[in-house]
Scaffold this active site. Structure first.
Site, PDB file in Angstrom:
ATOM      1  CB  VAL A 110      19.305   8.526 -10.529  1.00  0.00           C
ATOM      2  CG1 VAL A 110      20.320   7.553  -9.928  1.00  0.00           C
ATOM      3  CG2 VAL A 110      18.092   7.766 -11.050  1.00  0.00           C
ATOM      4  CE  LYS A 120      21.863   8.649 -13.471  1.00  0.00           C
ATOM      5  NZ  LYS A 120      22.968   7.771 -13.062  1.00  0.00           N
ATOM      6  CB  THR A 145      26.983   6.434  -6.732  1.00  0.00           C
ATOM      7  OG1 THR A 145      26.498   7.513  -7.522  1.00  0.00           O
ATOM      8  CG2 THR A 145      27.324   6.920  -5.351  1.00  0.00           C
ATOM      9  CE1 TYR A 195      24.248   7.881 -16.001  1.00  0.00           C
ATOM     10  CE2 TYR A 195      24.941   5.713 -15.298  1.00  0.00           C
ATOM     11  CZ  TYR A 195      25.061   7.076 -15.243  1.00  0.00           C
ATOM     12  OH  TYR A 195      26.002   7.635 -14.416  1.00  0.00           O
TER      13      TYR A 195
END
Ligand SMILES: O=C(O)C1=N[C@H](C(=O)O)C[C@H](O)C1
Length: 281
Positions: free
Chosen positions: A201, A159, A46, A133
């Site tokens: 997240v 994540k 993001t 991630y």
């Protein structure tokens, strides 16, 4: 010790005149924490991390560090790279954070052993916790549950954004390793938490921090209600490559000054921005 529980807002990196807009970033960060986010993620997908210079990354982390200190919450920094040496260098440069979010090495599609060794090398090169991630639709490298668990052995948590509640997700959560699994697909925050994830997240939390924070706390009928109510918002925000729609909404609401994204990302179609704003809780 950092508790990876609840919703971590993954921040956009606002720009003004082509530069990082520190004032807008500070405003956004404080708004997310006022809304109840458990902490902040800077330089995630993001945050357009791949499109920032090393100097800009440090400026983003400095602003977020100050805000996180004011609120007494953890700051997680995205710090991945395609190669292990580069990922280690980036991890070491992210010393302002409390924890690192290190993406599965992308594009090269290394073997599963290579991926586990990558995480072991990065995790042992820094003192702070490393969260792996996993986002196969971005990295091009799918990891089966068995490998996810091997990765989890060498890092502090994961994540997980598979884009679905698939068999590997079910097996990962069922393994109940005691290490945190954070949902990374905004639409799956609630179902993954019901299955054992400790939090998530989410980019959408920049826009509706209170609703996402409440969702992460709600195990009853209210949680299911909020989940359903937030899905149209998430759908609109991810209708185009993130974070274009999100930035346009934040600018429309006056949270950030300018909706600019960096190329090859593009300004979103107005109908998606309108749809997201209408879906705000
Ligand atoms: O900022 C991130 O990192 C996030 N990653 C997910 C993605 O890969 O798009 C989505 C999440 O909302 C934030």
């Amino acid at each position: 010790m950092i508790v990876f529980r609840g919703v971590f807002a993954s921040l956009v990196t606002p720009f003004a005149g082509g530069e990082v807009d520190e004032g807008s970033l500070e405003r956004l960060a404080a708004r997310c924490l006022d809304g109840g986010a458990a902490g902040l993620v800077a330089l995630g997908t993001t945050g357009e991390a791949a499109l920032l210079t090393p100097d800009e990354r440090i400026r983003v982390l400095s602003v977020c560090r100050t805000v996180c200190d004011e609120y007494g919450v953890p700051l997680i920094a995205g710090a991945g790279a395609m190669g292990t040496a580069a990922a280690i260098a980036e991890a070491r440069e992210s010393f302002l954070a409390d924890a690192l979010l290190v993406v599965v090495p992308y594009y090269l599609r290394p073997s599963d052993d290579g991926v586990v060794e990558h995480f072991a090398a990065v995790a042992s090169s820094v003192k702070m916790p490393v969260i792996a991630y996993n986002v196969p639709y971005r990295t091009g490298k799918r990891l089966a549950a068995e490998t996810l668990l091997r990765v989890l052995d060498v890092v502090a948590g994961i994540k997980h954004c598979p884009g679905a509640i698939d068999d590997d997700t079910l097996a990962l959560l069922a393994a109940d390793t005691g290490k945190p699994v954070l949902a990374g697909d905004d639409a799956y925050l609630y179902p993954m938490m019901r299955l054992g994830a400790s939090g998530g997240v989410t980019a959408s939390a920049c826009l509706a921090p209170g609703a996402f924070a409440e969702l992460a706390r709600s195990w009853d009928e209210r949680g299911r209600e909020l989940h359903g109510a937030l899905l149209p918002l998430v759908d609109a925000l991810f209708a185009e490559p993130s974070p274009s729609v999100l930035k346009a909404c934040l600018a429309e609401l006056g949270v950030i000054d300018d909706p600019a994204v960096r190329a090859p990302l593009r300004a979103p179609r107005p109908e998606n921005v309108e749809r997201a704003l209408k879906a705000l809780p």
